[in-house]
Design an enzyme around this catalytic site. Structure first.
Site: not given
Length: 260
Positions: A66, A112, A115, A135
């Site tokens: 991200a 992300g 994911e 993360e």
């Protein structure tokens, strides 16, 4: 609509979405998430599209995570809203899409990015791909479904290790633990994804959509997957695709599914 962060290409029966932020290693920001939602929504409505391939631009990254600069100063409530909106707008949306989505992982798929790949219906990867959820090294946890989908794919113990160590695994390791279905060279990655998509396109889109729904039902709390399967199985009997498929089988010919 012209997109700033993604490219959308269509061929017969197939669409390819390329996340196109190479200078940022295709990192996800709010604008890219919004564009991806629009693209997937439109492609699902296109009855000519039987499969969608999702990949990243360049040879280094599928999505390297991200865009941290967007949320580094967020409050608790802003953090919750970020995760909630992202899951609803893109990650859960892709998982529940009626059109099959194949992630072609062409390099780093981190945070992300992993994911996003896990939200797709299945994954193929190039040999240079590296995958992980880093993360906790930033003082946060995966917020776009990573703590839920990774254990479903690789098992609780492996998911715990990957998330707690914040480490990366290779494409071959990802294949060994069930995170990806196939590993190939970077040059053959998209051709392989297209070959699989071509096989999918020969089958009933209506039945495939029903199968996606039934499979996903097994992972929803409070939903009996067997009941969902029975319901979807029965509904198939009322479709033109079922009538054509069974007729073609009995007549020893290839079916031409009407898509209804």
């Amino acid at each position: 609509m012209n997109f700033e962060n993604i490219l959308v290409e269509k061929t017969t029966g197939l669409a390819r979405i390329t996340i196109n932020r190479p200078k940022k290693l295709n990192a996800l920001n709010k604008a890219t998430i919004a564009e991806l939602h629009i693209a997937f929504d439109r492609l699902e409505s296109d009855l000519n599209i039987k499969s969608i391939i999702l990949t990243g631009s360049g040879e280094k990254a599928f999505v390297a995570g991200a865009d941290i600069s967007e949320f580094s100063n967020f409050s608790i409530e802003e953090g919750k809203q970020l995760a909630r909106e992202g899951q609803e707008k893109l990650f859960n949306f892709i998982e529940q899409l009626a059109t099959p989505v194949i992630a072609a992982i062409n390099g780093f798929a981190l945070g992300g990015g992993l994911e996003l790949a896990m939200a797709c219906h299945f994954r193929v990867a190039s040999e240079n791909a590296k995958m992980g959820l880093p993360e906790v090294s930033l003082g946060v946890i995966p917020g776009y479904g990573g703590t839920q989908r990774l254990p479903q794919l690789v098992g609780k113990g492996k998911a715990m290790e990957m998330i707690m160590t914040a480490g990366m695994i290779s494409a071959e390791d990802a294949k060994d633990c069930g995170l990806v279905n196939h590993v190939t060279t970077l040059e053959e990655l998209l051709p392989l994804a297209e070959k699989i998509a071509s096989k999918i396109s020969r089958n009933s889109a209506i039945a495939i959509s029903a199968a996606i729904m039934a499979i996903n039902a097994n992972f929803k709390e409070g939903v009996d997957g067997f009941d969902a399967e029975i319901e979807a199985f029965g509904i198939c009997f009322g479709t033109g695709d079922f009538k054509e498929g069974t007729r073609a089988f009995l007549e020893k010919r290839k079916p031409i599914f009407p898509g209804n």
